[in-house]
Design a protein around this motif. Structure first.
Motif, PDB file in Angstrom:
ATOM      1  N   SER A  23       1.392   2.448   2.662  1.00  0.00           N
ATOM      2  CA  SER A  23       1.552   1.627   1.457  1.00  0.00           C
ATOM      3  C   SER A  23       1.623   2.515   0.219  1.00  0.00           C
ATOM      4  O   SER A  23       0.660   3.206  -0.125  1.00  0.00           O
ATOM      5  CB  SER A  23       0.368   0.663   1.341  1.00  0.00           C
ATOM      6  N   ALA A  24       2.787   2.499  -0.444  1.00  0.00           N
ATOM      7  CA  ALA A  24       2.960   3.220  -1.709  1.00  0.00           C
ATOM      8  C   ALA A  24       2.985   2.204  -2.847  1.00  0.00           C
ATOM      9  O   ALA A  24       3.412   1.064  -2.659  1.00  0.00           O
ATOM     10  CB  ALA A  24       4.257   4.025  -1.687  1.00  0.00           C
TER      11      ALA A  24
ATOM     12  N   ALA B  10      -5.851  -6.278  -7.306  1.00  0.00           N
ATOM     13  CA  ALA B  10      -6.034  -5.013  -6.584  1.00  0.00           C
ATOM     14  C   ALA B  10      -6.689  -5.264  -5.229  1.00  0.00           C
ATOM     15  O   ALA B  10      -6.304  -4.672  -4.215  1.00  0.00           O
ATOM     16  CB  ALA B  10      -6.886  -4.049  -7.408  1.00  0.00           C
ATOM     17  N   ARG B  11      -7.655  -6.172  -5.194  1.00  0.00           N
ATOM     18  CA  ARG B  11      -8.311  -6.502  -3.918  1.00  0.00           C
ATOM     19  C   ARG B  11      -7.321  -7.167  -2.966  1.00  0.00           C
ATOM     20  O   ARG B  11      -7.314  -6.887  -1.757  1.00  0.00           O
ATOM     21  CB  ARG B  11      -9.515  -7.415  -4.152  1.00  0.00           C
ATOM     22  N   ARG B  12      -6.471  -8.043  -3.496  1.00  0.00           N
ATOM     23  CA  ARG B  12      -5.478  -8.698  -2.636  1.00  0.00           C
ATOM     24  C   ARG B  12      -4.479  -7.684  -2.081  1.00  0.00           C
ATOM     25  O   ARG B  12      -4.068  -7.785  -0.918  1.00  0.00           O
ATOM     26  CB  ARG B  12      -4.746  -9.789  -3.434  1.00  0.00           C
ATOM     27  N   PHE B  13      -4.081  -6.747  -2.910  1.00  0.00           N
ATOM     28  CA  PHE B  13      -3.184  -5.683  -2.455  1.00  0.00           C
ATOM     29  C   PHE B  13      -3.776  -4.980  -1.230  1.00  0.00           C
ATOM     30  O   PHE B  13      -3.100  -4.794  -0.208  1.00  0.00           O
ATOM     31  CB  PHE B  13      -2.988  -4.695  -3.607  1.00  0.00           C
ATOM     32  N   ASP B  14      -5.045  -4.607  -1.317  1.00  0.00           N
ATOM     33  CA  ASP B  14      -5.702  -3.917  -0.211  1.00  0.00           C
ATOM     34  C   ASP B  14      -5.880  -4.816   1.012  1.00  0.00           C
ATOM     35  O   ASP B  14      -5.714  -4.369   2.152  1.00  0.00           O
ATOM     36  CB  ASP B  14      -7.070  -3.380  -0.656  1.00  0.00           C
TER      37      ASP B  14
ATOM     38  N   GLY C 282      -3.532   2.443  -5.566  1.00  0.00           N
ATOM     39  CA  GLY C 282      -4.027   2.010  -4.257  1.00  0.00           C
ATOM     40  C   GLY C 282      -3.156   2.419  -3.084  1.00  0.00           C
ATOM     41  O   GLY C 282      -3.162   1.752  -2.048  1.00  0.00           O
ATOM     42  N   ALA C 283      -2.399   3.529  -3.197  1.00  0.00           N
ATOM     43  CA  ALA C 283      -1.608   3.997  -2.055  1.00  0.00           C
ATOM     44  C   ALA C 283      -2.543   4.325  -0.899  1.00  0.00           C
ATOM     45  O   ALA C 283      -3.650   4.824  -1.104  1.00  0.00           O
ATOM     46  CB  ALA C 283      -0.786   5.217  -2.451  1.00  0.00           C
ATOM     47  N   LYS C 284      -2.065   4.058   0.328  1.00  0.00           N
ATOM     48  CA  LYS C 284      -2.959   4.265   1.468  1.00  0.00           C
ATOM     49  C   LYS C 284      -2.201   4.370   2.771  1.00  0.00           C
ATOM     50  O   LYS C 284      -1.033   3.964   2.875  1.00  0.00           O
ATOM     51  CB  LYS C 284      -3.990   3.135   1.551  1.00  0.00           C
ATOM     52  N   VAL C 285      -2.900   4.889   3.787  1.00  0.00           N
ATOM     53  CA  VAL C 285      -2.449   4.884   5.180  1.00  0.00           C
ATOM     54  C   VAL C 285      -3.514   4.150   5.979  1.00  0.00           C
ATOM     55  O   VAL C 285      -4.696   4.457   5.866  1.00  0.00           O
ATOM     56  CB  VAL C 285      -2.254   6.307   5.724  1.00  0.00           C
ATOM     57  N   VAL C 286      -3.087   3.155   6.767  1.00  0.00           N
ATOM     58  CA  VAL C 286      -4.003   2.297   7.521  1.00  0.00           C
ATOM     59  C   VAL C 286      -3.685   2.423   9.008  1.00  0.00           C
ATOM     60  O   VAL C 286      -2.504   2.428   9.395  1.00  0.00           O
ATOM     61  CB  VAL C 286      -3.871   0.824   7.085  1.00  0.00           C
ATOM     62  N   ASP C 287      -4.721   2.484   9.845  1.00  0.00           N
ATOM     63  CA  ASP C 287      -4.485   2.607  11.285  1.00  0.00           C
ATOM     64  C   ASP C 287      -4.313   1.234  11.934  1.00  0.00           C
ATOM     65  O   ASP C 287      -4.487   0.193  11.274  1.00  0.00           O
ATOM     66  CB  ASP C 287      -5.576   3.443  11.951  1.00  0.00           C
ATOM     67  N   PRO C 288      -3.948   1.171  13.224  1.00  0.00           N
ATOM     68  CA  PRO C 288      -3.688  -0.124  13.869  1.00  0.00           C
ATOM     69  C   PRO C 288      -4.902  -1.036  14.002  1.00  0.00           C
ATOM     70  O   PRO C 288      -4.747  -2.208  14.365  1.00  0.00           O
ATOM     71  CB  PRO C 288      -3.153   0.277  15.253  1.00  0.00           C
TER      72      PRO C 288
END
Length: 290
Positions: A217-218, A197-201, A232-238
């Motif tokens: 990330s879905a 899970a940490r590697r995914f993030d 762990g779905a997420k939206v990450v900025d630049p």
């Protein structure tokens, strides 16, 4: 200022396509209510993922395999009809072709109500996935109502070259759809603390930061076969900052961002694409044991 609202789903899917479409329709309705311009559904949202990534003695030919779908068939048209004016991305098992010797691909598609906008076939195959799927061979960005985007599937994001190829092709947003599991051999009692899970993030944040792009990330959630999926779905900025996440639970991560303004600001002084020195990198030799 043009703000785009992204929604990324952490959700489980099954073999039954009618059940999957019911879940897709409900998630699209939730995303639409949140004002989303783009919804990312996980890898294998139509028909579920493999039950195991480990050889069961059948060479991947066991009875529990995903339904194989025509890339221009009724299921993809049904997904497009549900999407309407929203961009929706989703993974599925694609019918093979002459290039694959008839073996299916682990694929994803981006649609609106007007039809298909872009496609991707998973290139990088973990563990025993090659026994079930043929590999894709390219990363290509494309234009959508939500801007120019690229897509990848799960293990693709572990390879910096994949995201870099999409950024160099003009993608300012990359959507990564996954069925990313927790550790099989040393699973943490708390899912959020699991090493996988940490590697995914870490992959999500690093790929956004090093390319100075928006990252959506879905991921699948819950259990499927012998796998515990990490959500762990997420939206990450630049800048690599997480704008919204579901954490280790099912749900929808929703965030709004002016993509062009954010990307331009990130690249204004420290432009990672601009400052590359490709001539110095060369073709690295293959390491022993690789």
């Amino acid at each position: 200022m043009t703000t785009t609202t992204f929604a990324a789903a952490a959700q489980g899917f099954v073999r039954d396509l009618e059940e999957d479409f019911a879940r897709v329709a409900a998630t699209i309705a939730q995303a639409r209510a949140s004002g989303a311009d783009l919804l990312a559904l996980p890898e294998a949202a139509l028909g579920g993922y493999l039950s195991s990534l480990h050889d069961d003695g059948t060479g991947g030919a066991g009875p529990d395999v995903p339904p194989v779908l025509d890339p221009d068939g009724p299921e993809i048209r049904r997904l497009a009809a549900l999407a309407g004016d929203m961009v929706v991305t989703a993974g599925y098992c694609e019918t093979g072709d002459d290039a694959s010797g008839g073996r299916p691909y682990n694929s994803c598609v981006a649609v609106t109500g007007d039809g298909v906008l872009g496609r991707h076939r998973k290139v990088h195959q973990p563990l025993n996935e090659h026994s079930s799927y043929a590999a894709g061979d390219r990363f290509t960005a494309f234009d959508t109502p939500a801007g120019r985007i690229g897509m990848m599937i799960c293990y693709d994001k572990a390879f910096p070259e994949a995201a870099r190829a999409l950024a160099l092709d003009g993608a300012r947003t990359v959507v990564c759809m996954s069925a990313w599991p927790a550790s099989r051999t040393d699973r943490a009692p708390v899912l959020a603390e699991d090493r996988w899970a940490r590697r995914f993030d870490l992959h999500d944040r690093a790929r956004a930061l090093e390319n100075q792009i928006v990252w959506v990330s879905a991921n699948q959630a819950g259990t499927f076969g012998d796998m515990q999926l990490v959500a762990g779905a997420k939206v990450v900025d630049p800048g690599g900052e997480v704008l919204a996440t579901t954490g280790p639970a099912p749900g929808l991560a929703v965030a709004s961002i002016d993509v062009d303004a954010a990307v331009d600001a990130a690249r204004r002084h420290m432009g990672h694409l601009r400052d590359r020195r490709p001539a110095t990198y060369g073709a690295a030799p293959v390491a022993a044991g690789a």
